[in-house]
Scaffold this active site. Structure first.
Site, mmCIF file in Angstrom:
data_model
loop_
_atom_site.group_PDB
_atom_site.id
_atom_site.type_symbol
_atom_site.label_atom_id
_atom_site.label_comp_id
_atom_site.label_asym_id
_atom_site.label_seq_id
_atom_site.Cartn_x
_atom_site.Cartn_y
_atom_site.Cartn_z
ATOM 1 N N ASP A 1 0.843 -1.191 0.000
ATOM 2 C CA ASP A 1 0.000 0.000 0.000
ATOM 3 C C ASP A 1 0.877 1.239 0.000
ATOM 4 O OD1 ASP A 1 0.546 0.756 2.897
ATOM 5 O OD2 ASP A 1 -0.316 -1.235 3.173
ATOM 6 N N GLU B 1 23.275 -21.971 -18.365
ATOM 7 C CA GLU B 1 22.215 -21.188 -17.704
ATOM 8 C C GLU B 1 22.822 -20.037 -16.898
ATOM 9 O OE1 GLU B 1 18.663 -24.472 -16.900
ATOM 10 O OE2 GLU B 1 20.451 -24.503 -15.637
#
Ligand code: GLA
Length: 730
Positions: A532, A612
């Protein structure tokens, strides 16, 4: 621009660059709402209509005039006991037990700059950037005084509202309901957009027509919650991303709240948001003042994209604070999904070594490093390093990690306590519990009573001991349960505890950022359970969700994007199969999803193949290249991943010189149809070069028809295209 009071017409008008807000005081001293919307001049009191409304109350002074009723008139701050039977914004219990409060206009003040709220987060602005209007209202019987605050930030198209209540009477009163902003619309059909969810699946988009009755979202959990975000949008019917009128209310508060939209008997709509009145009964002695948290309001006449843009700019530049406010955040590797509770110092150092090889800048040691903490049943509250588990001192570990060129960060959950902890054994009354009852558990833990200063002080000093001593440059502030057993051992008035708890939390955070101005704090509450604008005043980023699945994240981040800027969204690449969903997605797709936030990793890099790892290195380099654009550019939603075959969004430089397009294919079929993604925000008439292909495209065609996506085989392929403006004209 700014604030105008018209003495003759008794109107207050607030102007921003593109919007106007107007209200007036009438012959009885009531403050009526006239208008909020597209910018306009003039007086809108012609919108008020009067008719004999059966069964609607009339103020006593209206005598036999039954056409005047607050049950039908649009108001700024409707209060209980005035004949308005809709949902009200303000309710008080007076000393005599009565619950009426008849607020009439007293005076006003216009001041340069933006008001602040003591102890509460609020939008801030320089004196030249904002104006404040204060309207004073009073109930003449009880002497309860209310000051309505309006902050006007013209350039941002933002108006903020808050309410200050003062007890000027002779006895103690109880505030039973204080909503921070109310908007009344005399006409129109609207939709309400809200963001609901659950742990690991926050902020799903929901749009519903506002019909007769009340539609409400709320949190009663003491945190703003995974279940409903304290941000809501009211749109005119038919409003979409690019056109139509819409209003947002974003509550700058991190505890229980209530937001609602109500269509009344006369087809008028009322929208309001504020503290949840459930469990709220705030005592106010004579002379005392209560500050309600702030609401950010914005209106866009051009659809939801612009509405979100307004909120993004406001939160990014006028709510977030501190050293990292505008800075690109360090790329981090978090240990949680790499090893959960099962690690020692050497394992953390190994992670850091791999991270360093990949160009990652910050290693975060998550939960499990303190007290007795090898699972989630014990240890919370004991913020001493478990050297036995680490196999070394924290100082040593940090210095080894710093030696690799990485910053070091650490996890805390300051508001929580395990019953199996030294802290709880010493101070059992510090936890929120009700005497004589067994407390409700949440993740095996209790919540500390942050409404008490000595509790806040106690945890603060524990935390400072570590932060003063060690080279900790990042803290993840977590909070892993909702409040229950809301009973504080010291106050007799339990109706204040939920609110005072949040004030205690804010006080702690304010002290922390003041004492450690270089510290980067990431908020977290089981992922996005307290996402928020209030928390963003203290922590410029928040871990968006405990769900790191790239495809679920597209939807979670899509919902989040309506109210919050990308710079606030913590987002990481994690392992496959994903730990929350079991889904496999390509590494590139996980990167594209995570680049829609403060980028990082949350997996054991040591388990990746050499190839990777090489890819991770490349991703980090790419992120560095695009980071300023991602952090400070304008964000555009280009699809709705809940219904469309892609998740697509773009970042566009404020000067429109560059655009980064991000697309994840959500559908794959045989003989696949061609997907075009329409861009937004480019400069009309200009040309843009796509970097990889070198192709030059007319901006207008990219925005009219779109950019074709490659027809590649494989589920959830992702594409990133970087466009640079090459010329202004055709
Ligand atoms: C919460 C957080 C996670 C992790 C764990 C640790 O769930 O959201 O990221 O920090 O706590 O217990």
């Amino acid at each position: 621009m700014g604030v105008i009071y018209d003495e003759k017409k008794k109107t207050f008008t607030l102007h921003t660059k593109n919007t106007t807000y107007q209200m007036k005081t009438d012959q009885y001293g009531y403050l009526l709402h006239l208008y909020y919307g597209r910018k306009t001049k003039g007086c809108m009191d012609y919108l008020l209509t009067y008719a004999d409304r059966g069964f609607s109350g009339n103020p006593y002074e209206a005598g036999n005039d039954r056409t005047y009723s607050l049950d039908a008139l649009p108001q700024e701050f409707p209060s209980q006991g005035t004949g308005d039977y809709r949902s009200i914004a303000f309710a008080v219990e007076n000393i005599d037990g009565s619950c009426a409060c008849d607020l009439r206009y007293e005076s006003y003040e216009i001041v340069e700059g933006k008001y602040a709220l003591p102890g509460l987060p609020a939008v801030y602005a320089g004196d030249e950037e904002a104006k404040t209007l204060k309207i004073y209202l009073k109930d003449s019987v009880t002497e309860v005084g209310v000051c309505l605050l309006y902050g006007v930030l013209p350039e941002l198209d933002i108006i903020t509202r808050s309410v200050v209540v003062t007890n000027n009477g002779h006895g103690k009163i109880y505030l039973e309901k204080v909503q921070s902003a109310n908007l009344d619309f005399v006409t129109g059909n609207y939709d309400l957009i809200t963001f609901y969810g659950r742990h690991a699946m926050e902020r799903n988009f929901q749009r519903m027509p506002v019909e007769h009755g009340v539609q409400m979202i709320e949190s009663r959990r003491g945190i703003s919650s995974h279940q409903y975000n304290p941000m809501m949008i009211l749109t005119k019917r038919g409003t979409c991303e690019d056109y139509g009128g819409c209003y947002a209310m974003s509550f700058v508060y991190s505890g229980s709240f209530k937001g609602q939209a109500e269509k009344d008997q006369y087809n008028q709509t009322r929208m309001m948001i504020g503290l949840n009145d459930d469990g709220f009964s705030y005592p106010l002695k004579p002379g005392e003042t209560f500050y309600a948290p702030e609401v950010i309001l914005t209106y866009s006449a051009s659809g939801l994209g612009e509405l979100s843009g307004n909120l993004h700019s406001c939160i990014r530049t006028h709510v977030c604070r501190g050293k990292y406010k505008d800075a690109v955040r360090p790329v981090l590797l978090n240990s949680w999904e790499a090893s959960y509770f099962d690690f020692n110092g050497e394992a953390i150092y190994e992670l850091a070594k791999h991270a360093a090889e990949c160009g990652i800048e910050l290693l975060v040691m998550d939960d499990g490093w303190f007290g007795k903490r090898n699972d989630d049943s014990s240890g919370l509250g004991d913020w001493d390093v478990n050297e036995e588990k680490l196999g070394e001192t924290l100082k040593n570990l940090i210095s080894r990690i710093n030696g690799l060129g990485l910053k070091f960060g650490i996890w805390f959950e300051p508001e929580a306590v395990s019953e199996d902890s030294e802290l709880f054994r010493k101070h059992p009354d510090w936890a929120l519990t009700i005497p004589g009852r067994n407390p409700v558990h949440g993740r095996n833990q209790l919540v500390l009573d942050f409404s008490r200063k000595e509790v806040v002080d106690g945890v603060f000093s524990q935390m400072c001991r570590l932060l003063d001593e060690e080279n900790i440059e990042y803290v993840k502030w977590d909070m892993n349960r909702a409040l229950s057993d809301v009973y504080s051992a010291v106050t007799k008035e339990q109706g204040r505890v939920l609110y005072d708890y949040v004030l205690g939390l804010y006080d702690f955070l304010e002290r922390l950022i003041t004492r450690y101005p270089n510290l980067l704090i990431e908020g977290c509450s089981g992922g996005g359970g307290r996402f928020d604008a209030g928390m963003l005043y203290y922590t410029p980023q928040i871990w968006c969700s405990d769900n790191t699945d790239a495809i679920d994240r597209l939807r979670i981040q899509y919902g989040t994007s309506f109210g919050y800027p990308v710079s606030a969204v913590g987002s990481h690449v994690s392992a496959v199969p994903n730990h929350q969903t079991g889904r496999e997605t390509p590494m590139n797709t996980r990167k594209v999803a995570a680049m829609s936030g403060t980028f990082g990793y949350e997996l054991d890099l040591g388990k990746l193949t050499a190839q990777e790892k090489q890819e991770v290195r490349k991703q980090v380099e790419e992120y560095h290249k695009y980071a300023p654009l991602i952090q400070n550019g304008r964000y555009y939603r280009l699809s709705n991943p809940f219904v469309d075959e892609t998740g697509a969004w773009a970042f566009v430089a404020q000067d429109q010189s560059e655009l980064l397009l991000n697309v994840v294919m959500l559908e794959t079929h045989g003989n696949m149809t061609q997907t075009y993604v329409r861009l937004k925000g480019l400069k009309k008439d200009a040309f843009y070069r796509e970097e990889r292909s070198g192709c030059i495209y007319p901006a207008d065609a990219l925005m009219e028809v779109g950019c074709p996506m490659p027809l590649e085989l494989g589920a959830y392929q992702a594409h990133q295209y970087y466009f640079v403006k090459v010329s202004d004209e055709i």
